[in-house]
Design a protein around this motif. Structure first.
Motif, PDB file in Angstrom:
ATOM      1  N   HIS A 211       0.851  -1.182   0.000  1.00  0.00           N
ATOM      2  CA  HIS A 211       0.000   0.000   0.000  1.00  0.00           C
ATOM      3  C   HIS A 211       0.888   1.233   0.000  1.00  0.00           C
ATOM      4  N   TYR A 212       0.790   2.007  -1.057  1.00  0.00           N
ATOM      5  CA  TYR A 212       1.640   3.193  -1.218  1.00  0.00           C
ATOM      6  C   TYR A 212       0.968   4.407  -0.599  1.00  0.00           C
ATOM      7  N   HIS A 213       1.731   5.172   0.165  1.00  0.00           N
ATOM      8  CA  HIS A 213       1.213   6.364   0.836  1.00  0.00           C
ATOM      9  C   HIS A 213       2.053   7.561   0.382  1.00  0.00           C
ATOM     10  N   PRO A 214       1.467   8.496  -0.387  1.00  0.00           N
ATOM     11  CA  PRO A 214       2.246   9.581  -1.002  1.00  0.00           C
ATOM     12  C   PRO A 214       2.594  10.703  -0.033  1.00  0.00           C
ATOM     13  N   SER A 215       3.039  10.338   1.152  1.00  0.00           N
ATOM     14  CA  SER A 215       3.386  11.315   2.179  1.00  0.00           C
ATOM     15  C   SER A 215       4.300  10.620   3.177  1.00  0.00           C
ATOM     16  N   ASN A 216       4.983  11.406   4.030  1.00  0.00           N
ATOM     17  CA  ASN A 216       5.811  10.792   5.078  1.00  0.00           C
ATOM     18  C   ASN A 216       5.087  10.750   6.417  1.00  0.00           C
ATOM     19  N   GLN A 217       3.823  11.149   6.433  1.00  0.00           N
ATOM     20  CA  GLN A 217       3.022  11.091   7.652  1.00  0.00           C
ATOM     21  C   GLN A 217       1.987   9.991   7.514  1.00  0.00           C
ATOM     22  N   ILE A 218       1.946   9.110   8.511  1.00  0.00           N
ATOM     23  CA  ILE A 218       1.018   7.986   8.434  1.00  0.00           C
ATOM     24  C   ILE A 218       0.473   7.704   9.830  1.00  0.00           C
ATOM     25  N   SER A 219      -0.828   7.510   9.921  1.00  0.00           N
ATOM     26  CA  SER A 219      -1.485   7.338  11.214  1.00  0.00           C
ATOM     27  C   SER A 219      -1.662   5.868  11.563  1.00  0.00           C
ATOM     28  N   GLU A 220      -1.979   5.620  12.828  1.00  0.00           N
ATOM     29  CA  GLU A 220      -2.240   4.249  13.274  1.00  0.00           C
ATOM     30  C   GLU A 220      -3.457   3.680  12.557  1.00  0.00           C
ATOM     31  N   GLU A 221      -4.449   4.530  12.292  1.00  0.00           N
ATOM     32  CA  GLU A 221      -5.647   4.080  11.591  1.00  0.00           C
ATOM     33  C   GLU A 221      -5.319   3.641  10.168  1.00  0.00           C
ATOM     34  N   GLN A 222      -4.424   4.395   9.517  1.00  0.00           N
ATOM     35  CA  GLN A 222      -4.022   4.013   8.166  1.00  0.00           C
ATOM     36  C   GLN A 222      -3.242   2.710   8.166  1.00  0.00           C
ATOM     37  N   LEU A 223      -2.377   2.525   9.161  1.00  0.00           N
ATOM     38  CA  LEU A 223      -1.640   1.274   9.260  1.00  0.00           C
ATOM     39  C   LEU A 223      -2.596   0.093   9.430  1.00  0.00           C
ATOM     40  N   ALA A 224      -3.621   0.288  10.247  1.00  0.00           N
ATOM     41  CA  ALA A 224      -4.604  -0.777  10.450  1.00  0.00           C
ATOM     42  C   ALA A 224      -5.352  -1.063   9.147  1.00  0.00           C
ATOM     43  N   GLU A 225      -5.682  -0.007   8.416  1.00  0.00           N
ATOM     44  CA  GLU A 225      -6.379  -0.170   7.147  1.00  0.00           C
ATOM     45  C   GLU A 225      -5.519  -0.920   6.137  1.00  0.00           C
ATOM     46  N   TYR A 226      -4.200  -0.672   6.191  1.00  0.00           N
ATOM     47  CA  TYR A 226      -3.272  -1.338   5.283  1.00  0.00           C
ATOM     48  C   TYR A 226      -2.904  -2.738   5.757  1.00  0.00           C
ATOM     49  N   ASN A 227      -3.463  -3.175   6.901  1.00  0.00           N
ATOM     50  CA  ASN A 227      -3.095  -4.466   7.486  1.00  0.00           C
ATOM     51  C   ASN A 227      -1.592  -4.530   7.723  1.00  0.00           C
ATOM     52  N   CYS A 228      -1.078  -3.460   8.343  1.00  0.00           N
ATOM     53  CA  CYS A 228       0.358  -3.328   8.579  1.00  0.00           C
ATOM     54  C   CYS A 228       0.591  -3.189  10.086  1.00  0.00           C
ATOM     55  N   PRO A 229       0.623  -4.308  10.816  1.00  0.00           N
ATOM     56  CA  PRO A 229       0.641  -4.263  12.280  1.00  0.00           C
ATOM     57  C   PRO A 229       2.014  -3.959  12.859  1.00  0.00           C
ATOM     58  N   ILE A 230       2.413  -2.679  12.826  1.00  0.00           N
ATOM     59  CA  ILE A 230       3.653  -2.267  13.458  1.00  0.00           C
ATOM     60  C   ILE A 230       3.375  -1.090  14.369  1.00  0.00           C
ATOM     61  N   GLN A 231       4.329  -0.817  15.218  1.00  0.00           N
ATOM     62  CA  GLN A 231       4.165   0.197  16.234  1.00  0.00           C
ATOM     63  C   GLN A 231       4.348   1.590  15.653  1.00  0.00           C
ATOM     64  N   VAL A 232       3.517   2.544  16.083  1.00  0.00           N
ATOM     65  CA  VAL A 232       3.664   3.929  15.674  1.00  0.00           C
ATOM     66  C   VAL A 232       4.449   4.661  16.740  1.00  0.00           C
ATOM     67  N   ILE A 233       5.526   5.321  16.340  1.00  0.00           N
ATOM     68  CA  ILE A 233       6.377   6.049  17.265  1.00  0.00           C
ATOM     69  C   ILE A 233       6.329   7.525  16.921  1.00  0.00           C
ATOM     70  N   THR A 234       6.189   8.391  17.930  1.00  0.00           N
ATOM     71  CA  THR A 234       6.112   9.818  17.692  1.00  0.00           C
ATOM     72  C   THR A 234       7.367  10.509  18.175  1.00  0.00           C
ATOM     73  N   HIS A 235       7.530  11.766  17.762  1.00  0.00           N
ATOM     74  CA  HIS A 235       8.698  12.545  18.132  1.00  0.00           C
ATOM     75  C   HIS A 235       8.370  13.506  19.270  1.00  0.00           C
ATOM     76  N   GLY A 236       9.368  13.882  20.036  1.00  0.00           N
ATOM     77  CA  GLY A 236       9.194  14.842  21.122  1.00  0.00           C
ATOM     78  C   GLY A 236      10.507  15.090  21.802  1.00  0.00           C
ATOM     79  N   GLU A 237      10.495  15.944  22.818  1.00  0.00           N
ATOM     80  CA  GLU A 237      11.725  16.254  23.532  1.00  0.00           C
ATOM     81  C   GLU A 237      12.251  15.029  24.277  1.00  0.00           C
ATOM     82  N   ILE A 238      11.325  14.221  24.807  1.00  0.00           N
ATOM     83  CA  ILE A 238      11.703  12.993  25.506  1.00  0.00           C
ATOM     84  C   ILE A 238      11.276  11.819  24.637  1.00  0.00           C
ATOM     85  N   PRO A 239      12.215  10.900  24.330  1.00  0.00           N
ATOM     86  CA  PRO A 239      11.834   9.747  23.509  1.00  0.00           C
ATOM     87  C   PRO A 239      10.673   8.991  24.143  1.00  0.00           C
TER      88      PRO A 239
END
Length: 247
Positions: A211-239
């Motif tokens: 499943h091709y996604h024409p962006s570098n931003q992808i949500s957990e909902e989109q991953l579920a829709e793509y049947n792509c069961p991996i962890q979503v990691i976000t950015h911030g000051e503290i890992p």
């Protein structure tokens, strides 16, 4: 933008067990594609099909004019998990080997000069005479990246390049890739959505299908829709990692 490669209706399996089914994808010059997906989902197999290391059961991979004679036009950094540290080969020999068999455009002196420049850029020049078995994991991965770049590729393919890489060099690696992407296309396989989403331009989720996604931003909902069961990691000051709600 010139099309570098096109994948059409690609299907592949081992012993009649499907690994990839009906995969379609196009890669253009200066693309930076991040490929994500679960273990066993077919990410590495997709790379092998592009590189011609295995043949599809159905469908095809075709190359644009810039990738004709693709052995010297595609740089490849495979997964590096186990190294024979007793094998007697130097850093310079490893880098040089990336071009000597396929690059007929340049003399050995020109290739050696290019190898020296790459090692300098990676902060490894002083180690050029060392045996690779004496290197740290991060140093070794940098050597293999130099090897992938020595043939001046139009497309660079990296399979989990942060394996063995120390935290300090991981940031340097991605900065180097951003610089390279100004001139060449990159396909980067990674399990870490959060890290690659800060650097890639587009994302492909591979889990038997693609499943091709024409962006570098992808949500957990989109991953579920793509049947792509991996962890979503976000950015911030503290890992940190965002987990699902507890019930």
């Amino acid at each position: 933008m010139e099309k570098l490669l096109k994948i059409e209706d690609l299907t592949f399996g081992y012993d009649k067990q499907p690994v990839l089914e009906n995969v379609n994808l196009e890669v253009f010059e200066k693309d930076f594609l991040g490929v994500i997906g679960p273990n066993g989902g077919g990410k590495t197999t997709l790379l092998k099909l592009i590189l011609g290391l295995v043949k599809p059961n159905k469908g095809k991979v075709t190359f644009g004019s810039d990738l004709q004679g693709r052995k010297k036009s595609i740089g490849y950094l495979p997964q590096v998990r186990h190294i024979d540290r007793k094998f007697p080969i130097t850093v310079m020999d490893v880098v040089f080997s990336g071009a000597i068999m396929h690059d007929r455009r340049r003399s050995k002196a020109e290739i050696k000069a290019a190898a020296v420049q790459l090692l300098h850029d990676m902060g490894l020049l002083e180690l050029k005479g060392k045996a690779v078995g004496e290197l740290s994991g991060g140093q070794m991965q940098r050597v293999f990246l130099c090897r992938a770049l020595i043939s001046d590729p139009k497309l660079l393919i990296l399979d989990e390049p942060d394996t063995f890489v120390d935290n300090r060099f991981e940031g340097e690696l991605y900065e180097k890739l951003l610089q390279l992407n100004k001139e060449i296309a990159i396909i980067l396989v990674s399990h870490d959505v959060g890290t690659i989403s800060s650097h890639v331009k587009t994302i492909a989720c591979v889990n038997k299908n693609l499943h091709y996604h024409p962006s570098n931003q992808i949500s957990e909902e989109q991953l579920a829709e793509y049947n792509c069961p991996i962890q979503v990691i976000t950015h911030g000051e503290i890992p940190h990692t965002v987990l699902k709600h507890h019930h």
